[in-house]
Write a protein that holds these residues in place. Sequence first.
Motif, short mmCIF file in Angstrom:
data_model
loop_
_atom_site.label_atom_id
_atom_site.label_comp_id
_atom_site.label_asym_id
_atom_site.label_seq_id
_atom_site.Cartn_x
_atom_site.Cartn_y
_atom_site.Cartn_z
N ALA A 2 -1.53 1.32 -10.09
CA ALA A 2 -2.29 1.35 -8.48
C ALA A 2 -1.43 0.37 -7.71
N ALA A 3 -1.57 0.76 -6.92
CA ALA A 3 -1.39 0.10 -5.94
C ALA A 3 -1.94 0.95 -4.17
N GLY A 4 -2.27 -0.28 -3.07
CA GLY A 4 -2.74 0.06 -1.77
C GLY A 4 -3.91 1.59 -1.39
N SER A 5 -4.05 2.53 -1.22
CA SER A 5 -5.29 3.28 -1.61
C SER A 5 -5.54 3.52 -2.20
N LEU A 6 -4.58 3.95 -3.06
CA LEU A 6 -5.61 4.36 -4.39
C LEU A 6 -6.91 3.13 -5.17
N CYS A 7 -6.13 2.17 -4.76
CA CYS A 7 -7.04 1.36 -4.92
C CYS A 7 -8.33 0.30 -4.38
N PRO B 28 12.83 1.99 1.57
CA PRO B 28 11.48 0.77 1.19
C PRO B 28 10.44 0.55 1.82
N ASP B 29 10.56 1.75 3.36
CA ASP B 29 9.49 2.52 4.00
C ASP B 29 8.69 3.03 3.25
N SER B 30 9.07 3.71 2.58
CA SER B 30 8.06 4.61 1.58
C SER B 30 7.92 4.80 0.46
N MET B 31 8.47 3.56 -0.78
CA MET B 31 7.60 3.18 -1.31
C MET B 31 7.37 1.10 -1.44
N ARG B 32 7.31 1.70 -2.97
CA ARG B 32 6.66 0.00 -3.50
C ARG B 32 7.46 -0.36 -4.58
N LEU B 33 7.95 -1.20 -4.06
CA LEU B 33 9.58 -2.01 -5.18
C LEU B 33 8.76 -3.48 -5.91
N VAL C 152 6.58 1.07 -8.40
CA VAL C 152 5.12 1.09 -8.12
C VAL C 152 4.52 2.40 -8.07
N ASP C 153 5.22 3.10 -6.48
CA ASP C 153 4.75 4.69 -6.20
C ASP C 153 5.63 4.85 -4.81
N PHE C 154 5.90 5.95 -4.45
CA PHE C 154 6.53 6.68 -2.91
C PHE C 154 5.66 7.79 -2.43
N LYS C 155 6.50 7.69 -1.28
CA LYS C 155 5.87 8.98 -0.44
C LYS C 155 7.39 9.76 -0.52
N LEU C 156 7.22 11.42 -0.95
CA LEU C 156 8.00 12.69 -0.36
C LEU C 156 7.49 13.72 0.50
N GLY D 37 -5.26 10.70 10.58
CA GLY D 37 -5.47 9.38 9.37
C GLY D 37 -4.93 9.71 8.62
N ASP D 38 -4.23 10.90 7.92
CA ASP D 38 -3.67 11.73 7.13
C ASP D 38 -4.09 11.50 5.91
N PRO D 39 -5.23 12.32 5.78
CA PRO D 39 -6.52 12.28 5.07
C PRO D 39 -6.05 13.18 3.70
N VAL E 232 3.26 13.68 -0.28
CA VAL E 232 4.03 13.25 -1.30
C VAL E 232 3.39 12.35 -1.59
N VAL E 233 3.12 11.52 -2.67
CA VAL E 233 3.03 10.35 -3.29
C VAL E 233 2.75 10.72 -4.63
N VAL E 234 3.44 10.26 -5.02
CA VAL E 234 3.71 9.19 -6.93
C VAL E 234 3.49 8.08 -7.09
N ARG E 235 2.21 7.81 -8.27
CA ARG E 235 1.54 6.84 -8.37
C ARG E 235 2.03 6.79 -10.35
N ASN E 236 2.78 5.05 -10.30
CA ASN E 236 3.49 4.59 -11.60
C ASN E 236 2.51 3.48 -11.61
N1 UDP Z 1 3.55 6.06 2.48
C1 UDP Z 1 4.29 6.18 3.80
N2 UDP Z 1 3.69 6.66 4.45
C2 UDP Z 1 2.24 6.97 5.01
C3 UDP Z 1 1.62 6.19 3.43
C4 UDP Z 1 2.46 5.91 2.79
O1 UDP Z 1 5.45 5.84 3.46
O2 UDP Z 1 1.94 7.35 5.55
C5 UDP Z 1 3.42 5.01 0.90
C6 UDP Z 1 2.95 3.85 1.01
O3 UDP Z 1 4.46 2.97 1.19
C7 UDP Z 1 3.64 3.85 -0.27
C8 UDP Z 1 2.94 4.87 -0.64
O4 UDP Z 1 3.58 6.06 -0.42
O5 UDP Z 1 4.13 3.65 -0.99
C9 UDP Z 1 1.28 5.30 -1.10
O6 UDP Z 1 0.70 4.87 -0.28
P1 UDP Z 1 -0.71 4.46 -0.12
O7 UDP Z 1 -1.60 5.57 0.27
O8 UDP Z 1 -1.05 3.55 -1.09
O9 UDP Z 1 -1.00 4.39 1.59
P2 UDP Z 1 -1.37 2.96 2.20
O10 UDP Z 1 -1.35 2.12 1.11
O11 UDP Z 1 0.46 2.67 2.88
O12 UDP Z 1 -1.84 3.11 3.47
#
Ligand code: UDP
Length: 261
Positions: A101-106, A204-209, A178-182, A132-134, A95-99
């Motif tokens: 835009a970064a990463g895969s959203l971009c 910080p492994d699962s967030m963007r700060l 910026v965003d994080f994953k739960l 690949g976690d679709p 579950v990703v929460v975004r505030n």
């Molecule tokens: N994220 C994560 N584990 C994953 C994929 C994403 O912890 O397997 C986190 C990542 O660190 C970021 C947020 O979820 O804070 C959104 O990630 P994004 O979808 O942009 O993917 P990425 O750039 O990691 O491909």
Amino acid sequence: MLPFIKKRTKIYEGKAKVLYESGQPGLIIQHFKDDATAFNRKKHAIIEGKGVLNNFISELIMDKLSGIGVPTHFVRRLNMREQLIRRTEIIPLEVVVRNIAAGSLCSRLGLEEGLVLSRPIVEFYYKNDELGDPLVTDEHILALDWAAPHEMNSIVNNALRINDFLTGLFSGIQLILVDFKLEFGRVEDEYGETQVILADEISPDSMRLRDSRSGEILDKDRFRKDMGGVKEAYQEVARRLGVLPKDILNGIIPPDGETEN
Ligand code: UDP
């Protein structure tokens, strides 16, 4: 001193963590490794001390979330690399929460990094390395019975509460979330009712700060983008949160091996 808890059989080994039996009913041990992976394991490195930092950071965040009434799997930290957690049946979603835009959203929508969203976005990814976690919608989740409608309500409500709380917590230490994953899991109470609780880790492994003054990246993006200074960035987050372990400051990092008690 914490009571001695002997590490038992390995239950599961993931990219950054290992789960062990604890010998106590309903409880297991979560061990934080120094391994860092990105791009679905295509990139891998060992970042010395990362597991220790994530253990302390995640402990603090889980504790604070419990304090505002978010149910979590966290019971207590056992040592530098391990914590006692409740055993859950993991719901197969990231579950990703975004505030911002970064990463895969971009890459998916052609957005520029740094675009401030007019409201937070909650996204779901199906936890499956081979695929690949679709990205999936709640329609997929409900139709495939990965979670029930009331569980989805609880997940989205808690994800947004966690976002509000963490945004405030980090802004107080000059960090932008910026965003994080739960990840969430199910537990059964004494009446046989299931409840969805927060699982995994928040670090910080699962967030963007980002540093709110300089914009400096203080999370796993430093590893993804080959920027160096990954450990120092995690240390800085731990320092600002007030949980930087003294041993790390003194350069004594417990090895990423057997249980230290
Ligand atoms: N994220 C994560 N584990 C994953 C994929 C994403 O912890 O397997 C986190 C990542 O660190 C970021 C947020 O979820 O804070 C959104 O990630 P994004 O979808 O942009 O993917 P990425 O750039 O990691 O491909």
